[in-house]
Design a protein around this motif. Sequence first.
Motif, PDB file in Angstrom:
ATOM      1  N   CYS A  13       0.849  -1.191   0.000  1.00 30.94           N
ATOM      2  CA  CYS A  13       0.000   0.000   0.000  1.00 30.94           C
ATOM      3  C   CYS A  13       0.890   1.249   0.000  1.00 30.94           C
ATOM      4  O   CYS A  13       2.063   1.192   0.383  1.00 30.94           O
ATOM      5  CB  CYS A  13      -0.945  -0.017   1.188  1.00 30.94           C
ATOM      6  SG  CYS A  13      -0.164   0.268   2.785  1.00 30.94           S
ATOM      7  N   PRO A  14       0.344   2.392  -0.438  1.00 32.78           N
ATOM      8  CA  PRO A  14       1.145   3.628  -0.470  1.00 32.78           C
ATOM      9  C   PRO A  14       1.752   3.977   0.883  1.00 32.78           C
ATOM     10  O   PRO A  14       2.883   4.460   0.951  1.00 32.78           O
ATOM     11  CB  PRO A  14       0.140   4.690  -0.918  1.00 32.78           C
ATOM     12  CG  PRO A  14      -0.902   3.937  -1.668  1.00 32.78           C
ATOM     13  CD  PRO A  14      -0.987   2.587  -0.999  1.00 32.78           C
ATOM     14  N   ALA A  15       1.041   3.727   1.957  1.00 31.81           N
ATOM     15  CA  ALA A  15       1.575   4.027   3.292  1.00 31.81           C
ATOM     16  C   ALA A  15       2.827   3.201   3.577  1.00 31.81           C
ATOM     17  O   ALA A  15       3.790   3.705   4.146  1.00 31.81           O
ATOM     18  CB  ALA A  15       0.507   3.769   4.352  1.00 31.81           C
ATOM     19  N   THR A  18       5.735   4.624   1.675  1.00 35.94           N
ATOM     20  CA  THR A  18       6.148   5.865   2.322  1.00 35.94           C
ATOM     21  C   THR A  18       6.944   5.570   3.595  1.00 35.94           C
ATOM     22  O   THR A  18       7.968   6.200   3.854  1.00 35.94           O
ATOM     23  CB  THR A  18       4.899   6.715   2.642  1.00 35.94           C
ATOM     24  OG1 THR A  18       4.202   6.970   1.420  1.00 35.94           O
ATOM     25  CG2 THR A  18       5.265   8.027   3.286  1.00 35.94           C
ATOM     26  N   GLU A  37       2.991  -2.800   8.535  1.00 33.67           N
ATOM     27  CA  GLU A  37       1.908  -2.247   7.720  1.00 33.67           C
ATOM     28  C   GLU A  37       0.623  -3.038   7.884  1.00 33.67           C
ATOM     29  O   GLU A  37       0.639  -4.210   8.246  1.00 33.67           O
ATOM     30  CB  GLU A  37       2.313  -2.232   6.251  1.00 33.67           C
ATOM     31  CG  GLU A  37       2.599  -3.625   5.687  1.00 33.67           C
ATOM     32  CD  GLU A  37       3.017  -3.601   4.238  1.00 33.67           C
ATOM     33  OE1 GLU A  37       2.125  -3.497   3.368  1.00 33.67           O
ATOM     34  OE2 GLU A  37       4.229  -3.684   3.989  1.00 33.67           O
ATOM     35  N   THR A  54       2.169   6.644   9.242  1.00 30.70           N
ATOM     36  CA  THR A  54       1.835   7.333   8.010  1.00 30.70           C
ATOM     37  C   THR A  54       0.646   6.666   7.335  1.00 30.70           C
ATOM     38  O   THR A  54       0.471   5.458   7.414  1.00 30.70           O
ATOM     39  CB  THR A  54       3.043   7.388   7.041  1.00 30.70           C
ATOM     40  OG1 THR A  54       2.667   8.108   5.869  1.00 30.70           O
ATOM     41  CG2 THR A  54       3.544   6.012   6.660  1.00 30.70           C
ATOM     42  N   ASP A  55      -0.115   7.504   6.673  1.00 33.28           N
ATOM     43  CA  ASP A  55      -1.213   7.032   5.842  1.00 33.28           C
ATOM     44  C   ASP A  55      -0.847   7.167   4.366  1.00 33.28           C
ATOM     45  O   ASP A  55      -1.668   6.988   3.490  1.00 33.28           O
ATOM     46  CB  ASP A  55      -2.492   7.818   6.142  1.00 33.28           C
ATOM     47  CG  ASP A  55      -2.302   9.325   5.982  1.00 33.28           C
ATOM     48  OD1 ASP A  55      -1.194   9.780   5.591  1.00 33.28           O
ATOM     49  OD2 ASP A  55      -3.253  10.070   6.273  1.00 33.28           O
ATOM     50  N   GLY A  56       0.413   7.510   4.110  1.00 37.31           N
ATOM     51  CA  GLY A  56       0.888   7.733   2.748  1.00 37.31           C
ATOM     52  C   GLY A  56       0.842   9.196   2.348  1.00 37.31           C
ATOM     53  O   GLY A  56       1.371   9.578   1.320  1.00 37.31           O
ATOM     54  N   VAL A  80       5.002  13.943   3.175  1.00 33.50           N
ATOM     55  CA  VAL A  80       5.847  12.833   2.738  1.00 33.50           C
ATOM     56  C   VAL A  80       6.769  13.201   1.578  1.00 33.50           C
ATOM     57  O   VAL A  80       7.492  12.350   1.080  1.00 33.50           O
ATOM     58  CB  VAL A  80       4.988  11.603   2.352  1.00 33.50           C
ATOM     59  CG1 VAL A  80       4.219  11.101   3.556  1.00 33.50           C
ATOM     60  CG2 VAL A  80       4.058  11.921   1.193  1.00 33.50           C
TER      61      VAL A  80
END
Length: 112
Positions: A13-15, A18, A37, A54-56, A80
């Motif tokens: 996932c993007p998070a 990141t 994650e 982080t959520d991304g 980010v």
Amino acid sequence: MSTLDRKEPAQRCPAALTAERLRIGLEHCGVSADVHEGHGVALVSVWTDLLVWTDGLAYRWWTGKTSVKTGRRLYRVHGVDSPITVAHSVAQRYEELLKAAYRCGGVAERTS
């Protein structure tokens, strides 16, 4: 997370991506960390009372301070766009925590 547990970048996932960028930035600062994650967020575990999540879209971590007015914890929030800049800020907080642990004898007790 071991290399066997890591997913291919396209599956993460993007998070998580990141968080991994921050972990690499911290590594360049001489600070080791782990990435965890799940459920669209990722955590970078650095030290006791130093967990970056982080959520991304942004990084967040506790500054070690609380609001005089509300008594709630105060958090640092950073975009980010520059994980290296964030890594330096997190590394500074890590150094603060290490110094405090040495003053209290906490690190010496853990390593003996």
